[in-house]
Enzyme design. Sequence first.
Site, mmCIF file in Angstrom:
data_model
loop_
_atom_site.group_PDB
_atom_site.id
_atom_site.type_symbol
_atom_site.label_atom_id
_atom_site.label_comp_id
_atom_site.label_asym_id
_atom_site.label_seq_id
_atom_site.Cartn_x
_atom_site.Cartn_y
_atom_site.Cartn_z
ATOM 1 N N SER A 1 0.863 -1.178 0.000
ATOM 2 C CA SER A 1 0.000 0.000 0.000
ATOM 3 C C SER A 1 0.897 1.224 0.000
ATOM 4 C CB SER A 1 -0.873 0.003 1.265
ATOM 5 O OG SER A 1 -1.486 1.266 1.467
ATOM 6 N N TYR B 1 -2.446 -0.619 10.172
ATOM 7 C CA TYR B 1 -2.495 -0.921 8.740
ATOM 8 C C TYR B 1 -1.148 -0.604 8.083
ATOM 9 C CZ TYR B 1 -3.944 -0.888 3.860
ATOM 10 O OH TYR B 1 -4.032 -1.138 2.518
#
Length: 170
Positions: A54, A67
């Site tokens: 990501s 995350y």
Amino acid sequence: INNAGIAHVGNLEGTSEEDFDRIYNVNVKGVFNCLKAGIPLMKEKGGSVINVASIASIVGIADRFAYSMSKGAVYTMTLSIAKDYLPYNIRCNCIAPARIHTPFVDGFIAKNYPGQEKEMFEKLSKTQPIGRMGKPEEVASQVLYLVSDEASFITGSCYPIDGGYITLNS
């Protein structure tokens, strides 16, 4: 293609140990387990692995502590696999998408911003310098290239698919 991922909104203080473990178990251990099962099968003939990290693995994003940690681990696992398995003709790269409009995003918005779905969708779309979220097909095209023979000289790299987010927001 390792595409495991769940999200969590929260900074360090807003992340419980239970939240942290849940993110770790899916986003890190999920990729680990797929690599652990797949790499031995690939050693004889070689191949290509794509891990989905990501942009959160490259730049800090507010309220995404767990995350970001998990996707950073995916990025560094990519580097390790690329180095360790090069003698077996196994290439390993990762992609680092920004927001891609999928049912995951719609569910995330509905869960975390009930009653504000339309406004949050617009707000999140506008955080991308290109002015919109990415499309799954755009990610698929990059992945298809990276697993193809045309990318046979590429390993150990991370490719942002981010509508300019990393470069234009720094």
